[in-house]
Motif scaffolding. Structure first.
Motif, PDB file in Angstrom:
ATOM      1  N   ARG A  83       0.839  -1.201   0.000  1.00 20.74           N
ATOM      2  CA  ARG A  83       0.000   0.000   0.000  1.00 20.74           C
ATOM      3  C   ARG A  83       0.878   1.258   0.000  1.00 20.74           C
ATOM      4  O   ARG A  83       0.637   2.201  -0.736  1.00 20.74           O
ATOM      5  N   ASP A  84       1.932   1.261   0.829  1.00 24.63           N
ATOM      6  CA  ASP A  84       2.835   2.417   0.895  1.00 24.63           C
ATOM      7  C   ASP A  84       3.608   2.632  -0.403  1.00 24.63           C
ATOM      8  O   ASP A  84       4.046   3.737  -0.694  1.00 24.63           O
ATOM      9  N   ALA A  85       3.772   1.572  -1.198  1.00 20.35           N
ATOM     10  CA  ALA A  85       4.513   1.672  -2.463  1.00 20.35           C
ATOM     11  C   ALA A  85       3.644   2.138  -3.627  1.00 20.35           C
ATOM     12  O   ALA A  85       4.165   2.442  -4.695  1.00 20.35           O
ATOM     13  N   SER A  86       2.337   2.216  -3.419  1.00 22.06           N
ATOM     14  CA  SER A  86       1.454   2.601  -4.529  1.00 22.06           C
ATOM     15  C   SER A  86       1.579   4.093  -4.846  1.00 22.06           C
ATOM     16  O   SER A  86       1.986   4.898  -4.003  1.00 22.06           O
ATOM     17  N   LEU A  87       1.244   4.430  -6.070  1.00 23.13           N
ATOM     18  CA  LEU A  87       1.337   5.812  -6.515  1.00 23.13           C
ATOM     19  C   LEU A  87       0.326   6.685  -5.783  1.00 23.13           C
ATOM     20  O   LEU A  87      -0.826   6.295  -5.586  1.00 23.13           O
ATOM     21  N   ARG A  88       0.747   7.891  -5.422  1.00 25.92           N
ATOM     22  CA  ARG A  88      -0.107   8.839  -4.694  1.00 25.92           C
ATOM     23  C   ARG A  88      -0.015  10.212  -5.346  1.00 25.92           C
ATOM     24  O   ARG A  88       0.999  10.566  -5.938  1.00 25.92           O
ATOM     25  N   ASP A  89      -1.100  10.988  -5.190  1.00 23.29           N
ATOM     26  CA  ASP A  89      -1.055  12.367  -5.668  1.00 23.29           C
ATOM     27  C   ASP A  89      -0.442  13.261  -4.590  1.00 23.29           C
ATOM     28  O   ASP A  89      -0.010  12.785  -3.542  1.00 23.29           O
ATOM     29  N   LYS A  90      -0.408  14.559  -4.820  1.00 25.14           N
ATOM     30  CA  LYS A  90       0.219  15.495  -3.878  1.00 25.14           C
ATOM     31  C   LYS A  90      -0.466  15.515  -2.515  1.00 25.14           C
ATOM     32  O   LYS A  90       0.150  15.838  -1.507  1.00 25.14           O
ATOM     33  N   GLN A  91      -1.745  15.151  -2.481  1.00 25.12           N
ATOM     34  CA  GLN A  91      -2.486  15.120  -1.216  1.00 25.12           C
ATOM     35  C   GLN A  91      -2.352  13.761  -0.502  1.00 25.12           C
ATOM     36  O   GLN A  91      -2.907  13.569   0.572  1.00 25.12           O
ATOM     37  N   GLY A  92      -1.665  12.808  -1.135  1.00 27.97           N
ATOM     38  CA  GLY A  92      -1.488  11.498  -0.537  1.00 27.97           C
ATOM     39  C   GLY A  92      -2.574  10.493  -0.887  1.00 27.97           C
ATOM     40  O   GLY A  92      -2.606   9.390  -0.348  1.00 27.97           O
ATOM     41  N   ASN A  93      -3.469  10.849  -1.808  1.00 23.52           N
ATOM     42  CA  ASN A  93      -4.530   9.945  -2.237  1.00 23.52           C
ATOM     43  C   ASN A  93      -4.032   9.001  -3.325  1.00 23.52           C
ATOM     44  O   ASN A  93      -3.209   9.392  -4.159  1.00 23.52           O
ATOM     45  N   PRO A  94      -4.523   7.764  -3.351  1.00 20.01           N
ATOM     46  CA  PRO A  94      -4.099   6.829  -4.405  1.00 20.01           C
ATOM     47  C   PRO A  94      -4.466   7.361  -5.794  1.00 20.01           C
ATOM     48  O   PRO A  94      -5.530   7.956  -5.968  1.00 20.01           O
ATOM     49  N   THR A  95      -3.588   7.134  -6.758  1.00 16.18           N
ATOM     50  CA  THR A  95      -3.870   7.591  -8.120  1.00 16.18           C
ATOM     51  C   THR A  95      -4.335   6.452  -9.030  1.00 16.18           C
ATOM     52  O   THR A  95      -4.624   6.678 -10.185  1.00 16.18           O
TER      53      THR A  95
END
Length: 98
Positions: A83-95
């Motif tokens: 989960r921590d390795a998944s892509l995130r946007d600037k707000q920390g939400n999954p992309t």
């Protein structure tokens, strides 16, 4: 978390042939997905993700990614690490859905 600090098993944690699963409906970027997961030994050990349209590339990618996640879980890779390795946007939400 660094992967080297995670104890990964050399053997796969095999699941029983019959097991309970939880199925949930999830909306991501306006598309509906079905998520199914099985818990064994107090941990999630299997995940299925069905994309919004059967037969599409996205559907195939979701199914394959869920299989890879399930195998990783059965070898002892913690869900949090993935989960921590998944892509995130600037707000920390999954992309992405995975």
């Amino acid at each position: 978390m660094c992967m080297s600090s995670v104890a990964i098993s050399d053997s796969r944690h095999r699941l029983p042939n019959r097991r309970e699963s939880t199925i949930e409906e999830l909306y991501f970027n306006g598309e509906r997905y079905h998520i199914s997961y099985s818990i064994h030994g107090g941990e999630i050990r299997e995940v299925f993700v069905s994309g919004p349209r059967a037969g599409t590339d996205l559907y195939a990618i979701c199914c394959t990614a869920a299989t890879v996640i399930s195998i990783a879980l059965q070898y002892g890779v913690p869900l949090k690490v993935m989960r921590d390795a998944s892509l995130r946007d600037k707000q920390g939400n999954p992309t992405e859905i995975i």
